[in-house]
Design an enzyme around this catalytic site. Structure first.
Site, PDB file in Angstrom:
ATOM      1  N   GLU A 266       0.827  -1.209   0.000  1.00  0.00           N
ATOM      2  CA  GLU A 266       0.000   0.000   0.000  1.00  0.00           C
ATOM      3  C   GLU A 266       0.861   1.260   0.000  1.00  0.00           C
ATOM      4  OE1 GLU A 266      -3.069   0.489  -0.548  1.00  0.00           O
ATOM      5  OE2 GLU A 266      -3.652  -1.614  -0.638  1.00  0.00           O
TER       6      GLU A 266
ATOM      7  N   TYR B  40      -6.309   6.938   4.156  1.00  0.00           N
ATOM      8  CA  TYR B  40      -6.559   5.982   3.078  1.00  0.00           C
ATOM      9  C   TYR B  40      -5.798   4.676   3.313  1.00  0.00           C
ATOM     10  CZ  TYR B  40      -5.780   3.245  -0.957  1.00  0.00           C
ATOM     11  OH  TYR B  40      -5.675   2.152  -1.763  1.00  0.00           O
TER      12      TYR B  40
ATOM     13  N   ASP C 170      -9.580   5.502  -2.835  1.00  0.00           N
ATOM     14  CA  ASP C 170      -8.435   6.002  -3.587  1.00  0.00           C
ATOM     15  C   ASP C 170      -8.951   6.668  -4.861  1.00  0.00           C
ATOM     16  OD1 ASP C 170      -9.068   3.985  -5.378  1.00  0.00           O
ATOM     17  OD2 ASP C 170      -6.982   3.436  -5.723  1.00  0.00           O
TER      18      ASP C 170
END
Ligand code: SF4
Length: 302
Positions: free
Chosen positions: A49, A132, A150
């Site tokens: 990520e 996020y 996103d």
């Protein structure tokens, strides 16, 4: 293979049909990415990520594989140095992410016995982990129901549900609340929806050239129904890259990464197209960020 499973339409009769379409499409079209494998650790997902924050999958995958082979746990990375991490970051760009990932590994060892926590606030307190990324880790590492927003997911929702060509620069509370309502009730379907809408945005509903003919939402897409307007007129948000401080910083880090000894950057022929003023400014900012060390006499090292 990615952790996909068939949804049971009897259990999810109240799910938005377009959400169900996206999940079904994902079951058939998900890319086989290593961080989607069932045996990938939460640490591997966290690393993916962070790497994917500003870099496309195709560039991330080989670096991620090498990274996980070398540092399969937070403790392994924390036992190395920040310089090791910045060197291994290769050409992913935005090298502060490597620095933060190393700091994150150190914090995981110190605060969480070397494990990735599943609590949102614990994740948010880690270096380099924003809202996020924390939501994505909870969804993809722990199978939690969370709202992951996103740029790809925002674009798909914006077009298919709200006839908006491109999402606004900043996420608003209204947009977040509307997106939250689409997340299926069950954790499993919520994860599949997050992963599937992200994949659809990355592969089909792309920013500039959506392939609506291949899209599972083409018959129900609000933007298509409204005439697919607004894309040509929308301003391109991509900043000219060449010559920016960000680019010069990356070039300096790349130069130092390849060197075994301190480098005099002002005298380096690979940087002779950069003005002394910009070179000095970028070098100072890298030193201030702790990414680069000034060694005196105008020389620098990682
Ligand atoms: S139909 Fe086209 S615009 Fe609508 S969601 Fe699919 S790819 Fe995007």
């Amino acid at each position: 293979m990615p952790p996909v499973a068939t949804i049971d339409s009897r259990e999810h009769a109240d799910m938005d049909p377009r959400v169900r379409e996206v999940i079904s499409w994902f079951e058939r079209n998900a890319r086989d990415l290593p961080w989607r494998h069932a045996d990938c650790s939460p640490w591997g997902i966290l690393v993916s990520e962070v790497m994917l924050q500003q870099t496309p999958v195709v560039r991330v995958e080989p670096v991620w594989r090498r990274w996980m082979e070398r540092w399969p746990t937070p403790a392994a990375l924390a036992a190395g140095t920040q310089t090791d991490a910045v060197r291994a970051w290769d050409r992913l760009g935005y090298p502060r992410r490597a620095q933060r990932l190393w700091q994150c590994a150190t914090a995981l060892v110190e605060r969480h016995d070397g494990e990735v926590p599943r609590d949102h606030d614990d994740l948010l307190a880690l270096p380099g982990i924003g809202d996020y990324t924390a939501s994505a880790i909870r969804a993809f590492a722990f199978g939690e129901r969370s709202v992951v927003l996103d740029t790809n997911i925002r674009r798909v929702i914006g077009r298919a549900w709200h006839a908006t060509a491109l999402p606004a620069t900043h996420l608003t509370r209204t947009e977040r609340e509307a997106a939250a309502e689409l997340v299926p009730a069950s954790s499993h379907d919520a994860v599949q929806w997050n992963a599937g809408s992200m994949e659809l945005g990355a592969l089909v509903c792309t920013a500039r050239a959506p392939r609506c003919g291949e899209c599972p939402l083409r018959d129900d897409c609000a933007w298509v129904a409204a005439g697919s307007l607004g894309l040509d007129e929308a301003p391109r948000r991509t900043q000219a890259w060449h010559g920016t401080d960000r680019q010069v910083r990356g070039r300096i880090v790349g130069l130092l990464r390849a060197a075994d000894a301190p480098v005099a950057i002002a005298a380096n022929p690979t940087l002779d197209d950069v003005s002394p003023e910009q070179l000095g400014r970028c070098a100072e900012s890298l030193v201030a960020d702790g990414l680069v060390r000034a060694c005196g006499d105008g020389t620098y090292e990682l």
